[in-house]
Motif scaffolding. Structure first.
Motif, PDB file in Angstrom:
ATOM      1  N   ASN A  11      61.362 -68.843 -17.333  1.00 21.52           N
ATOM      2  CA  ASN A  11      61.915 -68.929 -18.657  1.00 21.52           C
ATOM      3  C   ASN A  11      63.331 -68.453 -18.710  1.00 21.52           C
ATOM      4  O   ASN A  11      64.270 -68.785 -19.428  1.00 21.52           O
ATOM      5  CB  ASN A  11      61.108 -68.682 -19.693  1.00 21.52           C
ATOM      6  CG  ASN A  11      59.863 -69.607 -20.151  1.00 21.52           C
ATOM      7  OD1 ASN A  11      59.948 -70.883 -19.799  1.00 21.52           O
ATOM      8  ND2 ASN A  11      58.973 -69.036 -20.896  1.00 21.52           N
ATOM      9  N   GLN A  12      63.472 -67.373 -18.239  1.00 19.04           N
ATOM     10  CA  GLN A  12      65.046 -66.744 -17.888  1.00 19.04           C
ATOM     11  C   GLN A  12      65.905 -67.361 -17.259  1.00 19.04           C
ATOM     12  O   GLN A  12      67.280 -67.245 -17.604  1.00 19.04           O
ATOM     13  CB  GLN A  12      64.789 -65.305 -17.553  1.00 19.04           C
ATOM     14  CG  GLN A  12      63.986 -64.407 -18.155  1.00 19.04           C
ATOM     15  CD  GLN A  12      63.795 -62.954 -17.583  1.00 19.04           C
ATOM     16  OE1 GLN A  12      64.326 -62.690 -16.528  1.00 19.04           O
ATOM     17  NE2 GLN A  12      63.389 -62.010 -18.384  1.00 19.04           N
ATOM     18  N   ALA A  13      65.605 -68.215 -16.542  1.00 20.88           N
ATOM     19  CA  ALA A  13      66.496 -69.212 -15.713  1.00 20.88           C
ATOM     20  C   ALA A  13      66.198 -70.702 -15.750  1.00 20.88           C
ATOM     21  O   ALA A  13      65.868 -71.177 -14.633  1.00 20.88           O
ATOM     22  CB  ALA A  13      66.907 -68.694 -14.284  1.00 20.88           C
ATOM     23  N   PRO A  14      66.105 -71.194 -16.920  1.00 19.39           N
ATOM     24  CA  PRO A  14      65.594 -72.464 -16.957  1.00 19.39           C
ATOM     25  C   PRO A  14      66.295 -73.480 -16.234  1.00 19.39           C
ATOM     26  O   PRO A  14      65.734 -74.527 -15.540  1.00 19.39           O
ATOM     27  CB  PRO A  14      65.642 -72.713 -18.409  1.00 19.39           C
ATOM     28  CG  PRO A  14      66.507 -71.954 -19.132  1.00 19.39           C
ATOM     29  CD  PRO A  14      66.496 -70.679 -18.193  1.00 19.39           C
ATOM     30  N   LYS A  19      65.544 -76.948 -10.935  1.00 20.90           N
ATOM     31  CA  LYS A  19      66.021 -77.621  -9.625  1.00 20.90           C
ATOM     32  C   LYS A  19      64.992 -77.609  -8.605  1.00 20.90           C
ATOM     33  O   LYS A  19      65.189 -78.364  -7.622  1.00 20.90           O
ATOM     34  CB  LYS A  19      67.283 -77.287  -9.411  1.00 20.90           C
ATOM     35  CG  LYS A  19      68.699 -77.240 -10.451  1.00 20.90           C
ATOM     36  CD  LYS A  19      69.774 -76.718  -9.792  1.00 20.90           C
ATOM     37  CE  LYS A  19      71.059 -76.807 -10.815  1.00 20.90           C
ATOM     38  NZ  LYS A  19      72.021 -76.049 -10.310  1.00 20.90           N
ATOM     39  N   ILE A  20      64.110 -76.749  -8.754  1.00 20.83           N
ATOM     40  CA  ILE A  20      63.007 -76.767  -7.707  1.00 20.83           C
ATOM     41  C   ILE A  20      61.503 -77.204  -8.282  1.00 20.83           C
ATOM     42  O   ILE A  20      61.219 -76.449  -9.149  1.00 20.83           O
ATOM     43  CB  ILE A  20      63.089 -74.972  -7.383  1.00 20.83           C
ATOM     44  CG1 ILE A  20      64.572 -74.643  -7.266  1.00 20.83           C
ATOM     45  CG2 ILE A  20      61.981 -74.970  -6.338  1.00 20.83           C
ATOM     46  CD1 ILE A  20      64.521 -73.247  -6.927  1.00 20.83           C
ATOM     47  N   PRO A  21      60.910 -78.112  -7.562  1.00 22.58           N
ATOM     48  CA  PRO A  21      59.663 -78.427  -7.971  1.00 22.58           C
ATOM     49  C   PRO A  21      58.742 -77.607  -8.052  1.00 22.58           C
ATOM     50  O   PRO A  21      57.774 -77.470  -8.841  1.00 22.58           O
ATOM     51  CB  PRO A  21      59.554 -79.766  -7.101  1.00 22.58           C
ATOM     52  CG  PRO A  21      60.761 -79.885  -6.594  1.00 22.58           C
ATOM     53  CD  PRO A  21      61.602 -78.654  -6.508  1.00 22.58           C
ATOM     54  N   GLY A  22      58.619 -76.773  -7.090  1.00 22.57           N
ATOM     55  CA  GLY A  22      57.901 -75.410  -6.957  1.00 22.57           C
ATOM     56  C   GLY A  22      57.884 -74.603  -8.280  1.00 22.57           C
ATOM     57  O   GLY A  22      56.807 -73.987  -8.653  1.00 22.57           O
ATOM     58  N   CYS A  23      58.840 -74.557  -8.968  1.00 18.20           N
ATOM     59  CA  CYS A  23      58.948 -73.639 -10.360  1.00 18.20           C
ATOM     60  C   CYS A  23      58.178 -74.292 -11.292  1.00 18.20           C
ATOM     61  O   CYS A  23      57.258 -73.728 -12.007  1.00 18.20           O
ATOM     62  CB  CYS A  23      60.376 -73.381 -10.584  1.00 18.20           C
ATOM     63  SG  CYS A  23      61.256 -72.424  -9.515  1.00 18.20           S
TER      64      CYS A  23
END
Length: 182
Positions: A11-14, A19-23
């Motif tokens: 959540n700190q770098a939404p 940009k990354i599906p894994g996130c």
């Protein structure tokens, strides 16, 4: 506590995380582990909107819906994933390769059947036996002699109190694998 930490970190770098599906998968799995299944599902829905080709999110959406006992929706998502996965497997099979074939002494597994077994097992654990039966009967059409499919199908019929049907299927499984006979 560590799952909350994962969620807070993402959540700190939404913008970067989106940009990354894994996130999306990591965040959804964290919510899932915290028993916040509806939130996990919402993350997967958003992830599929941002990354429509990230099929792992579709796979998890189906499993979450099944766990939430939303059988109709779970079954639709499972069928959608099976369709996508079948296309991926067909594309891989059609792609030419220069690599020599692997020498594997183990019995060759069928990835599509593994998907059927995964979803059927999830439906059975959720005690949604009719949906599990549908998937396993479909899997049986794909591989009628696959003993694992037959045994799991018999187990589901037993749980559903259909003893004769289960016995008939186990008899068929024993025909293909005589070690199942007592």
């Amino acid at each position: 506590a560590r799952y909350n930490k994962v969620i807070n970190t993402l959540n700190q770098a939404p913008k970067a995380a989106e940009k990354i599906p894994g996130c999306f998968l990591l965040k959804a799995q964290s919510y899932w582990r915290l028993k916040k299944r509806v939130r996990a599902y919402a993350v997967l829905v958003k992830g599929r909107l941002v990354h429509p080709t990230a099929n792992a999110m579709l796979r998890l959406q189906a499993l979450l819906l099944i766990e939430l006992k939303l059988s109709r929706e779970g079954y639709k998502k499972a069928q959608a994933y099976i369709k996508v996965y079948r296309a991926v497997l067909a594309k891989q099979k059609a792609a030419p390769t220069n690599a020599p074939p692997l020498k594997n002494k183990k019995k060759k597994s069928n990835p599509l059947l593994d998907v059927y077994l995964m979803y059927a097992g999830a439906f059975a654990r959720a005690r949604l036996f009719k949906k599990a039966q549908l998937l396993l009967e479909e899997a049986r059409m794909v591989a009628p002699q696959h003993v694992d499919v037959l045994v799991q199908l018999a187990r589901v019929y037993l749980e559903d109190k259909r003893v004769r049907t289960a016995a008939s299927i186990l008899e068929r499984a024993a025909y293909y694998k005589p070690k199942l006979m007592i």
